[in-house]
Design an enzyme around this catalytic site. Structure first.
Site, mmCIF file in Angstrom:
data_model
loop_
_atom_site.group_PDB
_atom_site.id
_atom_site.type_symbol
_atom_site.label_atom_id
_atom_site.label_comp_id
_atom_site.label_asym_id
_atom_site.label_seq_id
_atom_site.Cartn_x
_atom_site.Cartn_y
_atom_site.Cartn_z
ATOM 1 N N SER A 193 0.833 -1.195 0.000
ATOM 2 C CA SER A 193 0.000 0.000 0.000
ATOM 3 C C SER A 193 0.879 1.260 0.000
ATOM 4 O O SER A 193 1.631 1.469 -0.944
ATOM 5 C CB SER A 193 -0.955 -0.040 1.199
ATOM 6 O OG SER A 193 -1.942 0.948 1.113
ATOM 7 N N ASP A 329 -10.363 -3.679 -5.213
ATOM 8 C CA ASP A 329 -9.832 -2.920 -4.076
ATOM 9 C C ASP A 329 -10.705 -1.679 -3.878
ATOM 10 O O ASP A 329 -10.758 -0.814 -4.749
ATOM 11 C CB ASP A 329 -8.388 -2.515 -4.371
ATOM 12 C CG ASP A 329 -7.700 -1.835 -3.201
ATOM 13 O OD1 ASP A 329 -8.395 -1.236 -2.358
ATOM 14 O OD2 ASP A 329 -6.459 -1.899 -3.122
ATOM 15 N N HIS A 360 -8.134 -4.889 -0.639
ATOM 16 C CA HIS A 360 -6.924 -4.135 -0.322
ATOM 17 C C HIS A 360 -6.080 -4.948 0.650
ATOM 18 O O HIS A 360 -6.367 -5.017 1.850
ATOM 19 C CB HIS A 360 -7.277 -2.782 0.287
ATOM 20 C CG HIS A 360 -6.103 -1.854 0.401
ATOM 21 N ND1 HIS A 360 -5.546 -1.214 -0.692
ATOM 22 C CD2 HIS A 360 -5.362 -1.479 1.475
ATOM 23 C CE1 HIS A 360 -4.522 -0.474 -0.291
ATOM 24 N NE2 HIS A 360 -4.391 -0.622 1.011
#
Length: 399
Positions: A193, A329, A360
């Protein structure tokens, strides 16, 4: 049963049906890669990419559930690997730590270290990081995990700053210290991320002298463009505003935890900080306008996000790199993925793996309700690391 009750039950079932996405089917990953030789190495070393990813049956086809389970629970049956916490005093007087974990299986001849950058507000103690570290150790890899400054509650903040989205100096300093300790190791960088943005940006920055040990990188579930990504997060569509709220509160928690240092009278005067604006910030752009951009010396949030976004540094990448995203996501909508598809289709030694499901950082797989303890992502990463090592060895091999 009344008509109204039946209608209500029907609405609930329709809502659950849509949220859980139970009519979806497992799909194979889609690969974008211009470089045929690089692609051949990946497919040879990562056979899992030739098969459909099968999420946990009852809820794994929902990107929302995958994301929430990842955020709240993390990985199931999570181990707690034993490592060494290393402290570095940086030139700006910041105290940086990273955790170093040695391999548990020494059958591999190559000395490979994984330099791992967690997601926003995460550390070596985050459950998904611990699970992957243990899995990687069992496959013969050393792991070094960067702890974002301020994120560990047990480590004090010693200067006026904490981590931010595009600040790569901490990762740079960790890599150099790591390679001083293990000069013969080869390093693969992995970012999750926000950490994926940091890794990609670092690989593309031309003003930093990289350690020669660094042989490639992997970026997972990042959004690439901070300015465009923020526009989507501010939208209530697909519940993105709720996710943004959770991230904002996590950042504020870190700032307030280290209130004595970060919001001292001297710091507030030096950087023109308004404590009330920081505490009342409802979104990350508001918090970054009240705090982050001032601490890092930017005139506006847009300037901060432009500097932070790896999309502006991709052309500087010279090492092999693999990007991974999922189309469901909830934080990263499809328009943010188009630039990385194009980049992978126009650049050598770059591949982009696009998953239909996974949310995610979720990627749970197997089972009806209870998933396997090791995720698809954990299994895939170990093979992808092997592909990057193989590609490096082929590049270095004499003709």
């Amino acid at each position: 049963m009344s008509t109204a009750v039946l209608a209500f039950v029907a609405l609930i079932l329709i809502f659950l049906f849509r949220i859980l996405n139970v009519n979806s089917a497992p799909q194979k990953p889609v690969l974008f890669c211009k470089d045929e030789n690089f692609l051949a190495v990946i497919l040879k070393m990562v056979p899992i990419l030739e098969n459909p990813y099968i999420p946990t049956r009852l809820w794994g086809f929902s990107g929302h559930v995958q994301t929430v389970v990842h955020s709240v629970i993390g990985r199931f049956k999570c181990p707690w690997p034993i490592g060494e916490r290393i402290q570095l005093n940086l030139p700006d007087n910041s105290l940086l730590t990273y955790d170093l974990y040695q391999p548990l299986d020494h059958k591999y001849e190559d000395d490979i270290t994984l330099a791992i950058v967690p997601g926003i507000c995460n550390t070596s103690e985050s459950v998904y990081i611990r699970t992957f570290v243990h899995y990687a150790q069992c496959h013969g890899y050393r792991c070094a995990v960067l702890n974002h400054i301020g994120a560990l509650p047990t480590i004090p903040v010693t200067t006026s700053r904490i981590f931010t989205y595009g600040h790569t100096n901490d990762f740079h300093d960790m890599l150099h210290h790591l390679c001083e300790r293990h000069p013969e190791t080869k390093v693969v960088s992995i970012g999750y991320s926000m950490g994926g943005n940091i890794v990609a940006k670092y690989l593309g920055e031309k003003d930093k002298e990289k350690v020669p040990n660094l042989i490639g990188g992997i970026s997972i579930c990042q959004g690439y463009d901070g300015i465009e990504g923020t526009k989507w997060l501010l939208n209530w569509q697909n519940f993105r505003r709720l996710y943004l709220y959770a991230m904002t509160e996590a950042m504020k928690t870190i700032i307030l935890r280290h209130h004595r240092i970060l919001l001292s009278e001297e710091v507030k005067t030096t950087y023109n900080l308004n404590e009330r604006e920081i505490i009342s910030a409802a979104t990350l752009p508001e918090l970054d306008d009240a705090y982050t951009r001032k601490i890092y010396g930017f005139n506006s949030v847009e300037e901060l996000y432009d500097w932070s976004s790896c999309i502006n540094y991709l052309q500087g990448i010279t090492l092999p790199v693999i990007f991974i995203n999922s189309k469901d996501d909830p934080l990263i909508p499809d328009p943010l993925l188009e630039p990385i598809r194009q980049f992978a289709c126009n650049q050598n030694k770059v591949a982009y793996i696009e998953m239909a499901h996974g949310g995610h950082l979720g990627f749970y797989e197997g089972g009806l309700l209870h998933p396997n303890p090791v995720s698809w992502l954990d299994r895939s990463l170990v093979s992808i690391i092997g592909a990057l090592v193989c590609a490096h060895m082929e590049t270095k091999a004499p003709e």
